[in-house]
Structure formats: C-alpha cells, structure tokens
Design a protein around this motif. Structure first.
Motif, mmCIF file in Angstrom:
data_model
loop_
_atom_site.group_PDB
_atom_site.id
_atom_site.type_symbol
_atom_site.label_atom_id
_atom_site.label_comp_id
_atom_site.label_asym_id
_atom_site.label_seq_id
_atom_site.Cartn_x
_atom_site.Cartn_y
_atom_site.Cartn_z
ATOM 1 N N ASP A 7 0.843 -1.188 0.000
ATOM 2 C CA ASP A 7 0.000 0.000 0.000
ATOM 3 C C ASP A 7 0.888 1.251 0.000
ATOM 4 N N ASP A 54 -0.614 -3.788 2.500
ATOM 5 C CA ASP A 54 -0.971 -5.190 2.565
ATOM 6 C C ASP A 54 0.287 -6.041 2.403
ATOM 7 N N SER A 65 -4.034 -8.020 5.359
ATOM 8 C CA SER A 65 -4.336 -6.596 5.354
ATOM 9 C C SER A 65 -4.556 -6.126 6.786
#
Length: 304
Positions: free
Chosen positions: A199, A212, A271
């Motif tokens: 990310d 993630d 995540s």
C-alpha cells in the motif's frame, strides 16, 4: 516449474515429471525469437503483449536453470538449456534488478549442472551491476540498491549470494550481507516478520506501510536467508528464515494463518483488517518454494 523440480529432488521422485513437460512446453511457446518472453497468452493461444515483462523473463530463465540442474529426463533438461541459452541475449538489454536477480539465480543453477567459464563471467558482470547500484544508492541509514523497498526485495541480496558462490568476489558477499542485514532489520519487529506492505511501498525518508503484506516477500526472505546461511554458516540466517516462514503459519502482525492446510493453498495476503481469502497461484507457489527451501536446508543441517 521451480517448485516441481525442487520437490522431485528432495523426494527423489519422478511423479511430477509430466508437469515439467507441460511447463517447458509453455515456456517454449512463449519465448520470442530474440530470446525474450511473452507474458500473456489467450485461451486461443495468441499473445496478448508485445514485449512481456522483465520480471517474467527472469523467472523463466531461473526456472530453466533449476530444471537443468535436476534429475528430470535428459531430453527435458536439454530443452531447458536451449531456452536458457537463447534467453541470455536479454542480459544486455534488461534494466530491472529483479530480472538480473532471477537470471543470476538461474546462472548459479545452470553452472551447478554444466560448469563453464562463460557462465562465471556473466555472473561477475551481473554481480558488478548490483554492487554499482548499491554504491550509488546506499546511505548510512539506507543500505539498499534502490531508493525504495517494493516487492520481492530479498531476491536482490540472494542474487549476490549466488554470484559470490560462483566467482568468490569478496565485494559481492560484503554487499549481500549489508543489504540483507538492512532488510531483516527493517522487516523483523520483535522477532515477527513484517514484510513491506504494497500500500504505497517504502521510500527512503518516507513512512513505511505495514499492509498489505504479501506471500511473495515472505518466500523470498526464506530463500535468501537460507542461501546466506549456505555461504556464511551464520545461524542467525536460519533463525531469520524460520521467522519469515512463520508468517505463513500465523506468526504475523494479525496472528492469522496465511497457509490453508485444508486446501494446501495460500491466501493472497494480510491486510489491516483481515486476511485476503483469495488463494491465487502465485501465493501458493510462494508457500511451496519457502517450505521446500527450509526442508532442503534442514536436511543438510541434520546430516552434518
């Protein structure tokens, strides 16, 4: 293909040879006249790209090197050798370090099967590229080849470990260890492996994303640290490999299993709020590669 031939070596089995034949046929179909590889194919067997990615070409060559350095039937090893030889032409065209890393890993495997001086020359040439990139980018607080950490990071020091095993250039080992130490310091938090999140990735001087987290990075770290152990015999590399593999088994920031023992597959990542329940091919292959690498090294350690 890498996972299959590594499995057959460890198990002393030929049961998966039909898969090697399928994978080699695919690579043969995807190789272009200039030695590069297409990356996308339609169901109608038409190419969906013009050039293909350097990443995919490097991994194809790595797979061919592993197949050549295996016990599959000779006719398959010769196909792998031919594909690799034709792919060597990409060496002077590609700029991606991950291509160079995969090619170096393939060169090492090739040389284990067929020791030739020109392969060592190529390894020296590629190793020098890594050292130069490291010298260009490394700072006191940033011991890395690039001004950012993105994906498949551990393949870069792993490639230099392989280059050192081939040509025994001290600078290759020095840079491999410095970069590996930096990567482990960045991704191990209180003994828990925390791969760089995709990310936004992690730029030098920026904020490091925790999510993630992807299986690709855990697998690469397992393989790279095991290769570091082979070269240096430092037990801390084995400990780091165990920590990285533990990420698959729930020893991660969310405490969730990423490997699925019911299906034999692997979830696509971790995540901030959940595990990605998709079980993609790349994720499952990453788990297999990491698992096989640990089995390989522990077989050797226990026999010492």
């Amino acid at each position: 293909m890498i996972a299959v031939v590594k499995y057959q070596q460890l198990r002393n089995s030929a049961e998966l040879t039909p898969l090697v034949r399928v994978y080699l046929s695919f690579l043969n179909h995807m190789q272009k006249p200039d030695g590069g590889f297409h990356n996308y194919l339609s169901y109608e067997r038409t190419y969906l790209d013009m050039e293909g990615s350097e990443d995919s070409a490097g991994r194809a060559l790595w797979a061919c090197g592993c197949t050549l350095n295996s016990s599959v039937p000779e006719e398959l090893r010769m196909v792998a050798r031919d594909l690799f030889e034709r792919g060597l032409s990409m060496r002077g065209k590609a700029v991606c370090l991950r291509f160079h890393a995969a090619m170096l890993l393939g060169l090492y495997e090739y040389h284990q099967a067929v020791a030739t001086d020109y392969l060592r020359d190529f390894a020296k040439e590629l190793g020098d590229i890594f050292v130069q990139r490291f010298q260009d980018q490394a700072k006191e607080d940033w011991q890395w080849f690039e001004p950012y950490l993105t994906y498949d990071n551990a393949r870069l020091p792993q490639a230099l470990f392989a280059a050192y095993r081939l040509v025994e250039e001290p600078q290759f080992l020095e840079v491999a260890e410095r970069s590996m130490e930096f990567l482990l310091k960045t991704q191990l938090m209180n003994g828990v492996f925390v791969p760089i999140g995709n990310d936004g990735w992690y730029s030098r001087g920026g904020k490091r994303p925790l999510y993630d987290q992807q299986p690709l990075e855990a697998a690469a770290t397992v393989e790279a640290t095991v290769d570091g152990y082979y070269v240096t015999k430092k037990r801390e590399y084995l400990e780091a490999a165990e920590s990285a593999f533990g990420w698959f088994l729930g020893r991660n920031t969310q405490g969730v299993m990423v490997y699925n023992p019911q299906t034999g597959g692997c979830y696509d990542g971790v995540s901030e709020h959940c595990v990605n329940l998709n079980q993609g091919a790349e994720s499952s292959v990453c788990y297999l590669l990491a698992r096989l690498k640990l089995e390989e090294v522990w077989q050797g350690v226990l026999s010492e």
